[in-house]
Structure formats: structure tokens, C-alpha cells
Design a protein around this motif. Structure first.
Motif, mmCIF file in Angstrom:
data_model
loop_
_atom_site.group_PDB
_atom_site.id
_atom_site.type_symbol
_atom_site.label_atom_id
_atom_site.label_comp_id
_atom_site.label_asym_id
_atom_site.label_seq_id
_atom_site.Cartn_x
_atom_site.Cartn_y
_atom_site.Cartn_z
ATOM 1 N N UNK A 405 0.852 -1.186 0.000
ATOM 2 C CA UNK A 405 0.000 0.000 0.000
ATOM 3 C C UNK A 405 0.891 1.241 0.000
ATOM 4 N N UNK A 406 1.345 1.639 -1.169
ATOM 5 C CA UNK A 406 2.189 2.818 -1.286
ATOM 6 C C UNK A 406 1.368 4.092 -1.515
ATOM 7 N N UNK A 407 0.078 3.929 -1.789
ATOM 8 C CA UNK A 407 -0.777 5.096 -2.020
ATOM 9 C C UNK A 407 -1.156 5.793 -0.718
ATOM 10 N N UNK A 408 -1.318 5.020 0.360
ATOM 11 C CA UNK A 408 -1.719 5.607 1.635
ATOM 12 C C UNK A 408 -0.732 6.657 2.134
ATOM 13 N N UNK A 453 -3.760 9.906 10.578
ATOM 14 C CA UNK A 453 -4.274 9.361 9.318
ATOM 15 C C UNK A 453 -3.690 7.980 9.010
ATOM 16 N N UNK A 454 -2.407 7.758 9.304
ATOM 17 C CA UNK A 454 -1.802 6.459 9.019
ATOM 18 C C UNK A 454 -2.269 5.390 10.005
ATOM 19 N N UNK A 455 -2.518 5.785 11.248
ATOM 20 C CA UNK A 455 -3.096 4.835 12.212
ATOM 21 C C UNK A 455 -4.459 4.373 11.726
ATOM 22 N N UNK A 456 -5.282 5.310 11.269
ATOM 23 C CA UNK A 456 -6.617 4.966 10.770
ATOM 24 C C UNK A 456 -6.524 4.047 9.560
ATOM 25 N N UNK A 457 -5.619 4.347 8.630
ATOM 26 C CA UNK A 457 -5.503 3.538 7.407
ATOM 27 C C UNK A 457 -5.014 2.127 7.723
ATOM 28 N N UNK A 458 -4.043 2.021 8.616
ATOM 29 C CA UNK A 458 -3.538 0.685 8.952
ATOM 30 C C UNK A 458 -4.590 -0.117 9.702
ATOM 31 N N UNK A 459 -5.338 0.550 10.561
ATOM 32 C CA UNK A 459 -6.374 -0.142 11.333
ATOM 33 C C UNK A 459 -7.480 -0.688 10.437
ATOM 34 N N UNK A 460 -7.795 0.007 9.363
ATOM 35 C CA UNK A 460 -8.857 -0.455 8.455
ATOM 36 C C UNK A 460 -8.522 -1.783 7.797
#
Length: 469
Positions: A405-408, A453-460
Motif C-alpha cells: 500500500x504505497x498510495x496511503x 491518518x496512518x493509524x486509521x488507514x492501517x487499522x482499516x
């Protein structure tokens, strides 16, 4: 300032603890493996930091113009090095996944094709350094002496780009395979040569001519060339899961190239946006005067202490998340991503304490000019606020890249740098005309935004569905 820092840290922890399910990271099963992967990278970063400190300190003994020229010139050159070398992000994600699936031949093939691309990018970097990058000094409206010194610095260091980009991509591939020691040895070679070269060439020791800024560029170039040549040589000669095979270097696999570019382009775009943002930021700081720019350069150098543990844990997260996904172990991949980020945050808490209580002592490592020490010390103390958020941001970004996931991280960079930091910096510099210290509060908030924002993305968890062939 102290009340603001403590309140900011408290608010950040409340938000992060609310987002993370701490049950997911209970247990110490893989902590030893995380530390095994992270330790050589941290040592590698420490060595690099020692040389950067020494380099900055020695150039700082010349004058503020020399320090500004090397600071801005180095930022321009290494920013583009990092952009081109971000090709290694896609290559590392692919190689780690193939190793996890025990598909070693595909891993070797992908590694060789990434190396081919990196050679071309290294050539482009060298050409840009000689003919284009000096224009940035003019855009920054630097003093004439800074422009002259910086232009010579860029042209002397340019040749190292031919070696640095392939070397950095090779190091990323080695780390993805679980070998973090070889890049560390390469860094030792690079930094020892650089450090000795700085001393003898900047000041004219041991019978060598006194070259000052030119000497700093030459020493850096020689060290980088020899160190990265060692890393490349090892991957050609080694016997292991991943090595460069001449048979693969002679082939062109469109499917493999497309996959490498598909994963690498967002990472390169991310690096370009981040590096471009830093350059524009530097240009705006230049408008505050040479004193502010030199102070900011010293504070930024001290801030690089933060990158050492973060880079180590980010590499561990990239490698372990990628390999566990390749092996089909999603829960282990997720656990190690969270665990790496918490270990980084714990270490960064200690760094924050050092920054908060000893800022002037850190600034004195680089210069004896007390006006610069006073201003840089204020900036370093503010930087304490960004340490723990930076840990989450860098490490979870590494975990996402390891999954492919390089877009996040790229989208996060757009938000935090281009939508928030640069517009706010413009207002502070050109409209409010506040001092340089105000910009360090802006940077601290930027890292808090990135971390959330990265915590939220990884958690999803959508990163677990990315396929690599």
C-alpha cells in the motif's frame, strides 16, 4: 511553551489510544525479530548522523554562507536521490512477499529488474545535478556567495548519483530479504571515508589542499561511491535467497517492470511531494535571512536524531509485514506492524526528553556562534513535541509499504505537506512575518496529522487485500 508541549502530547495519546485496539499487540513473540532487523538499521543511521553532525560542524566553522550553501545544496541533491531511490520501496514490497511465499526465483528476478531501472535513474540524477539543480539557489533568492558555493558543491557531488540510486535500491532489497547487516557495513565504509575526507579536505590536513566547501562535496561523493559499490558487489557475489543474477539482468520482463512501477510510483510521488515540500519550505525560510536559515539547518540536523530509531523500526515493519503476508499470516503481519510502531514511539519519547531539556547543548555541537545557538536551541525544544507522532507516522508508513500500500503514505503526504504545512508556512513567513520558531510548531502539528491518518488507514486493514504476482 512547556504547557503547550505537554498538552499537545496528552491530546495526541488520547486520540491514538482511542484508535488502536491494544489487544492486537499483546505478547512478545516477535519483538526479538523486530529488534534484530531494526538494530543494524538504527546503527547505520547513527553512523550517518555522526557524519552529518561532523560535516555540519566542520562546515559551520567556516561561515554562515558556507553552512547555508552546503545545507541547501545537500538538501536539493539528497532530496532527489531519495525520490529516485524510492523505487526500492516497490522492489522491497515485492521481494519481501516472494520470500514469505518461498518463491525465491521470482524474488531474484524482481530484484534484478529493479536494479536495471535504478541504473537509468542514477544517470538521470547525475545529469540533473550538473545542469539543473543549481537553478534552485536562484529560485530561493540566496546570497551571491551562497549561490556560487552551492553550485560548485552540487557539480562536485553529482557523480555519486550514478552509484547512490542503485546502491540504495539494492540496500532496500537486502533489507526486504531480512539482511540488514550488509547495508550497515556499507554505511560504515561510506561514513568512515566521508568523515576522514571531510577533515583532510575541508581544512587542508595531512598535506592535502584546503578546499572548504568543495572538500565537503568531494569527501561525500567518494564515501558514497565506495560504500554503495560494496553493497552492490555483495548482492552480486552472495549465495542466498536473493542475489543479482546476470541471466535476469539481460532480460526484460514487461509484467515485472509494470508491477515494480505500479508499487514504486506512488512511493516516488510521495517522496517527490515530501522533498519538494521541504525545498519550497527551505526557500521560504531563506527569506527570513541567513541567520534563520543557518539556525534552522542546525535544528534540522539535530532533528535527524529522530530518524534513526524510526527508520530501523520502519524497515522491520516493512520486512515483517511483507513476509508474513507472503506466507499467508495476516494476524502476524498486523501484530508486527503495531508492535514496531509502539517500540518506535517508546524510543522517541526518550528522544523528546533530550530535545526538551538539552536543546542548547545539541546546538552547540554544530557552531560557536551564540546567536545561531540561541535560535536553533529554541527550534530544537519545540521539536520535542513531534517525536512520538513521528514514530507512529514513519513506522506505520513502512508497514503499509511492506504490504504494497504505497498510495496511503502518498495521500497522507499530500494532506499534511501541501494542504496544511506549506500554505500555513506561507502565511507565517510572508503575511504574519513571525520568527522561525513558529514554523517548528507547524511541523509538529504536521506529524500529528500524519500519525492519525496512518493509524486509521492501517487499522482499516485494506492493505491485506493487495496482491503481488
Amino acid at each position: 511553551m512547556k504547557l503547550f508541549s505537554f498538552m499537545g502530547a496528552t491530546i495526541f495519546f488520547v486520540i491514538i489510544n482511542g484508535l488502536i485496539d491494544r489487544k492486537r499487540i499483546k505478547g512478545r513473540q516477535n519483538m526479538r525479530e523486530i529488534l534484530r532487523l531494526a538494530a543494524p538499521v538504527i546503527l547505520e543511521m547513527i553512523l550517518g548522523m555522526v557524519v552529518w553532525i561532523a560535516d555540519t560542524a566542520m562546515v559551520g566553522r567556516l561561515d554562515a554562507q558556507a553552512l547555508s550553501a552546503v545545507g541547501l545544496g545537500g538538501q536539493i541533491f539528497f532530496s532527489f536521490v531519495n525520490v529516485f531511490a524510492a523505487l526500492g520501496v516497490g522492489a522491497a514490497a515485492i521481494v519481501a512477499r516472494h520470500i514469505g511465499a518461498e518463491n525465491y526465483e521470482r524474488g531474484k528476478q524482481s530484484a534484478a529488474h529493479a536494479f536495471q531501472i535504478s541504473i537509468v535513474l542514477g544517470m538521470v540524477l547525475t545529469i540533473f545535478s550538473i545542469f539543473i539543480f543549481d537553478k534552485f539557489f536562484i529560485l530561493a533568492k540566496a546570497e551571491s556567495k551562497v549561490i556560487d558555493l552551492g553550485t560548485r558543491y552540487l557539480r562536485l557531488i553529482a557523480v555519486s548519483g550514478l552509484f547512490m540510486v542503485p546502491g540504495m535500491v539494492t540496500s532496500a532489497i537486502l533489507r526486504a530479504s531480512g539482511d540488514t547487516k550488509t547495508p550497515m557495513i556499507g554505511a560504515i565504509i561510506t561514513n568512515v571515508i566521508n568523515l576522514i575526507g571531510d577533515y583532510v579536505l575541508i581544512f587542508g590536513k595531512w598535506g592535502f589542499p584546503r578546499l572548504e566547501v568543495d572538500g565537503a562535496a568531494i569527501a561525500t561523493a567518494i564515501g558514497q561511491i565506495i560504500g554503495f559499490c560494496y553493497v552492490i558487489w555483495v548482492l552480486f557475489k552472495r549465495d542466498g535467497k536473493i542475489k543479482y543474477e546476470m541471466a535476469y539482468l539481460k532480460t526484460w520482463d514487461k509484467k515485472d517492470f509494470d508491477q515494480i512501477w505500479h508499487l514504486s510510483l506512488p512511493a516516488q510521488t510521495h517522496e517527490l511531494l515530501s522533498s519538494g515540500g521541504r525545498l519550497i519550505y527551505a526557500f521560504m525560510i531563506m527569506q527570513l535571512g541567513t541567520l534563520s536559515f543557518a539556525s534552522n539547518q542546525i535544528a534540522t540536523t539535530a532533528e535527524s536524531l529522530s530518524f534513526m530509531p524510526n527508520s530501523g523500526f520502519a524497515v522491520a515493519a516493512t520486512t515483517m509485514v511483507g513476509q508474513y503476508l507472503g506466507a499467508g499470516k495476516l494476524k502476524e503481519a498486523e501484530k508486527n506492524g503495531w508492535m514496531s510502531s509502539y517500540l518506535a514511539a517508546a524510543v522517541m519519547g526518550a528522544t523528546a526528553i533530550i530535545f526538551f531539556f538539552f536543546p542548547r547543548q545539541l546546538a552547540r555541537l554544530f557552531t560557536d556562534e551564540m546567536d545561531i545557538v540561541d535560535l536553533a536551541g529554541k527550534c530544537i525544544r519545540i521539536a520535542a513535541l513531534e517525536q512520538i507522532p513521528m514514530g507512529f507516522s514513519m513506522v506505520l508508513g513502512g508497514a503499509l509499504r511492506g504490504a504494497g500500500d504505497t498510495k496511503g503514505p502518498m495521500l497522507t503526504a499530500i494532506l499534511s505537506t501541501w494542504i496544511y504545512r506549506l500554505p500555513v508556512t506561507y502565511v507565517i513567513v510572508y503575511i504574519i512575518k513571525a520568527p522561525i520558531t513558529a514554523l517548528w510548531y507547524v511541523t509538529a502539528i504536521q506529524y500529528i496529522i500524519e500519525a492519525i491518518f496512518l493509524v486509521i488507514r492501517f487499522k482499516r486493514g485494506k492493505w491485506s487485500n493487495i496482491s503481488i504476482y
